[in-house]
Design a protein around this motif. Structure first.
Motif, PDB file in Angstrom:
ATOM      1  N   SER A 167       0.815  -1.208   0.000  1.00 32.51           N
ATOM      2  CA  SER A 167       0.000   0.000   0.000  1.00 32.51           C
ATOM      3  C   SER A 167       0.854   1.265   0.000  1.00 32.51           C
ATOM      4  O   SER A 167       2.026   1.248   0.404  1.00 32.51           O
ATOM      5  N   LYS A 168       0.247   2.368  -0.426  1.00 32.30           N
ATOM      6  CA  LYS A 168       0.932   3.657  -0.428  1.00 32.30           C
ATOM      7  C   LYS A 168       1.302   4.074   0.991  1.00 32.30           C
ATOM      8  O   LYS A 168       2.388   4.616   1.230  1.00 32.30           O
ATOM      9  N   SER A 169       0.422   3.804   1.954  1.00 35.63           N
ATOM     10  CA  SER A 169       0.712   4.160   3.350  1.00 35.63           C
ATOM     11  C   SER A 169       1.903   3.374   3.878  1.00 35.63           C
ATOM     12  O   SER A 169       2.728   3.909   4.628  1.00 35.63           O
ATOM     13  N   SER A 170       2.012   2.119   3.465  1.00 34.97           N
ATOM     14  CA  SER A 170       3.169   1.309   3.889  1.00 34.97           C
ATOM     15  C   SER A 170       4.456   1.847   3.275  1.00 34.97           C
ATOM     16  O   SER A 170       5.507   1.871   3.927  1.00 34.97           O
ATOM     17  N   GLU A 172       5.007   4.975   2.502  1.00 32.81           N
ATOM     18  CA  GLU A 172       5.312   6.199   3.247  1.00 32.81           C
ATOM     19  C   GLU A 172       5.993   5.870   4.569  1.00 32.81           C
ATOM     20  O   GLU A 172       6.948   6.539   4.978  1.00 32.81           O
ATOM     21  N   GLN A 173       5.513   4.836   5.244  1.00 29.67           N
ATOM     22  CA  GLN A 173       6.119   4.428   6.516  1.00 29.67           C
ATOM     23  C   GLN A 173       7.552   3.943   6.317  1.00 29.67           C
ATOM     24  O   GLN A 173       8.441   4.247   7.124  1.00 29.67           O
TER      25      GLN A 173
END
Length: 267
Positions: A167-170, A172-173
């Motif tokens: 995912s995009k959030s992953s 970013e993390q």
């Protein structure tokens, strides 16, 4: 040869004699392309002395690094130094370095099939999410080499993440964790930068100071499990690449110990 044969057959069936000639011509270029690709592939497999799967990991890693480094049209000195430093860290032999450099050059080519190469990597490793994440982390390291990640490089990282079903959030993390890891390595052991070190340590762990000790330990154990060299090796990561995971676990462990010490002092 098969490209010319198939091209001739299809061309003849569709457009008679003109199609035959056109099919042979198109097939010739296809044969040349596959010959070039296969030559690199067989070379990197024979020199690294690995099976198809591990050769795919090595080739895809360096080719993707080359493609991301060339994102703005010019590969900078910093990107070349980072790639060379990475090869040294892996302990590659002279011949292995030559093959890694060849893969890096393949990736820089304008017509390099970046998306299909990443898709093939995902197809082979899709049931091993920790390996997919390690691959993405390797690409993050080349994109962040100059500190400030460029928009073109970020878009390629996002494309890699999408192909790997991350995912995009992953993503970013992982970007925040990598940048924090760099700051943590720079500030570690410097008493004057203790506050910065602790803040970076929390980010390396993907945690915040408000978390409980139980939550902190859970996050630490999850990261250690994801990057454990023995686990990754069992999942098909080449032995040379395990040093990347080993250094990551060392930083995770050091960050966790620093946070624990800081918490013990504040009690």
């Amino acid at each position: 040869m098969w490209g010319k044969i198939l091209g001739a057959l299809f061309g003849l069936a569709l457009f008679k004699l003109p199609g035959l000639l056109l099919g042979v011509l198109i097939g010739h270029y296809c044969d040349q392309w596959f010959k070039q690709r296969l030559g690199h592939w067989e070379g990197i497999q024979s020199i690294f002395g690995q099976d198809d799967e591990q050769a795919l990991f090595m080739y895809s890693s360096f080719a993707a690094m080359g493609h991301i480094a060339k994102a703005k049209g010019v590969v900078t000195k910093a990107h070349i130094e980072q790639a060379s430093h990475f090869m040294q860290q892996l302990g590659l032999t002279v011949q292995q370095k030559k093959e890694a450099q060849a893969a890096f050059r393949d990736g820089k080519a304008i017509n390099f099939p970046f998306q299909s190469q990443i898709h093939e990597f995902y197809r082979r490793y899709k049931k091993r999410p920790d390996v997919l994440q390690l691959f993405l982390e390797i690409q993050i390291s080349i994109a962040c080499v100059e500190g400030q990640i460029e928009q073109e490089q970020y878009q390629l990282l996002l494309q890699v993440a999408n192909e790997l079903n991350i995912s995009k959030s992953s993503l970013e993390q992982l970007l925040l964790a990598y940048q924090a890891q760099s700051r943590f390595q720079q500030n570690r052991g410097n008493a004057q930068d203790q506050t910065k070190s602790v803040a970076a340590a929390y980010q390396v762990l993907g945690c915040v100071p408000e978390m409980s000790d139980v939550e902190l330990k859970r996050a630490y154990r999850k990261l250690m499990a994801q990057h454990h060299p023995d686990k990754l090796m069992a999942q098909g990561v080449p032995a040379a690449m395990l040093d990347v995971a080993k250094r990551r676990t060392q930083d995770i462990q050091a960050a966790y110990e620093l946070v624990k010490q800081q918490r013990a002092k504040s009690q």
